[in-house]
Design a protein around this motif. Structure first.
Motif, PDB file in Angstrom:
ATOM      1  N   ASN A  47       6.888  14.456   1.627  1.00  0.00           N
ATOM      2  CA  ASN A  47       8.208  14.080   2.106  1.00  0.00           C
ATOM      3  C   ASN A  47       9.069  13.858   0.870  1.00  0.00           C
ATOM      4  O   ASN A  47       8.849  12.917   0.109  1.00  0.00           O
ATOM      5  N   ALA A  50      11.914  10.180   1.067  1.00  0.00           N
ATOM      6  CA  ALA A  50      11.188   9.121   1.770  1.00  0.00           C
ATOM      7  C   ALA A  50      11.675   7.713   1.453  1.00  0.00           C
ATOM      8  O   ALA A  50      10.984   6.742   1.739  1.00  0.00           O
ATOM      9  N   GLU A  53      11.645   5.196   4.473  1.00  0.00           N
ATOM     10  CA  GLU A  53      10.277   4.823   4.875  1.00  0.00           C
ATOM     11  C   GLU A  53       9.638   3.877   3.876  1.00  0.00           C
ATOM     12  O   GLU A  53       8.963   2.914   4.253  1.00  0.00           O
ATOM     13  N   ALA A  56      11.287   0.352   3.881  1.00  0.00           N
ATOM     14  CA  ALA A  56      10.898  -0.382   5.089  1.00  0.00           C
ATOM     15  C   ALA A  56       9.431  -0.807   5.079  1.00  0.00           C
ATOM     16  O   ALA A  56       9.039  -1.724   5.793  1.00  0.00           O
ATOM     17  N   ALA A  57       8.610  -0.179   4.266  1.00  0.00           N
ATOM     18  CA  ALA A  57       7.162  -0.426   4.281  1.00  0.00           C
ATOM     19  C   ALA A  57       6.769  -1.794   3.741  1.00  0.00           C
ATOM     20  O   ALA A  57       5.775  -2.372   4.179  1.00  0.00           O
ATOM     21  N   ASN A  74       1.136  12.862   1.119  1.00  0.00           N
ATOM     22  CA  ASN A  74       0.034  12.501   2.006  1.00  0.00           C
ATOM     23  C   ASN A  74      -1.183  13.322   1.610  1.00  0.00           C
ATOM     24  O   ASN A  74      -1.112  14.560   1.547  1.00  0.00           O
ATOM     25  N   PRO A 113       3.960   3.299   2.671  1.00  0.00           N
ATOM     26  CA  PRO A 113       3.518   3.072   4.049  1.00  0.00           C
ATOM     27  C   PRO A 113       2.219   3.838   4.265  1.00  0.00           C
ATOM     28  O   PRO A 113       2.062   4.952   3.760  1.00  0.00           O
ATOM     29  N   ASN A 131      -0.895   7.824   2.005  1.00  0.00           N
ATOM     30  CA  ASN A 131       0.294   8.231   1.257  1.00  0.00           C
ATOM     31  C   ASN A 131       0.308   7.652  -0.143  1.00  0.00           C
ATOM     32  O   ASN A 131      -0.122   6.522  -0.372  1.00  0.00           O
TER      33      ASN A 131
END
Length: 162
Positions: A47, A50, A53, A56-57, A74, A113, A131
């Motif tokens: 990604n 990112a 994400e 927010a993780a 990933n 995350p 990840n």
């Protein structure tokens, strides 16, 4: 067969190009598996945008600085060795820009995350997926590649990011 040839042969490269992955200009395709005698490391996805994400993780994660982008890689590591004590996945993944600058997961402290577990012991046939977060600055991430080592002292193999 050299270890480079073994890694390229085990990579899942459908074109059969024995030189695929040896240079940034000729990377293996995204989704390839880089192999050593003891490990298979598959780059499942990347990604390239990112930040939302990653921020927010975990509350430790800050917004990217001006000119900085966060990417998520990933990966799945599978131990195929015979060590009765098992082993931990000591793979390394760097993002290499088109300009030749390298960025790794230690360049900036980020909590990914669903983070890749590089600390738990795996036994033959065991695998872990997760990840890896990388902060990249000053470059067009679409033009970069990944530099992948499936194990601590293995040869570097280049994998496309898209």
């Amino acid at each position: 067969m050299t270890s480079d040839e073994k890694e390229a042969a085990d990579s899942g490269d459908s074109a059969g190009d024995k030189d695929a992955g040896k240079t940034r200009e000729n990377p293996l395709p995204l989704g390839s598996t880089v192999s050593t005698d003891d490990w298979d490391l598959t780059i499942n996805s990347v990604n390239l945008d990112a930040a939302a994400e990653i921020v927010a993780a975990d509350m430790i994660n800050q917004e990217p600085a001006e000119g900085e982008t966060y990417i998520l890689v990933n990966v799945t590591a599978t131990f195929k060795g015979d060590d009765a004590d098992g082993s931990i996945p000591l793979a390394s993944i760097d993002f290499v820009s088109a300009e030749g600058k390298s960025f790794d997961s230690t360049s900036k402290l980020l909590v990914a995350p669903e983070a890749f577990d590089s600390l738990s012991t795996l036994y033959k046939g065991g695998s872990t997926t997760g990840n890896i977060a990388i902060a990249v600055s000053g470059t067009d991430v679409n033009q970069g590649v990944l530099a992948v080592r499936a194990a601590l002292l293995s040869d570097k193999v280049f994998v496309a990011v898209k």
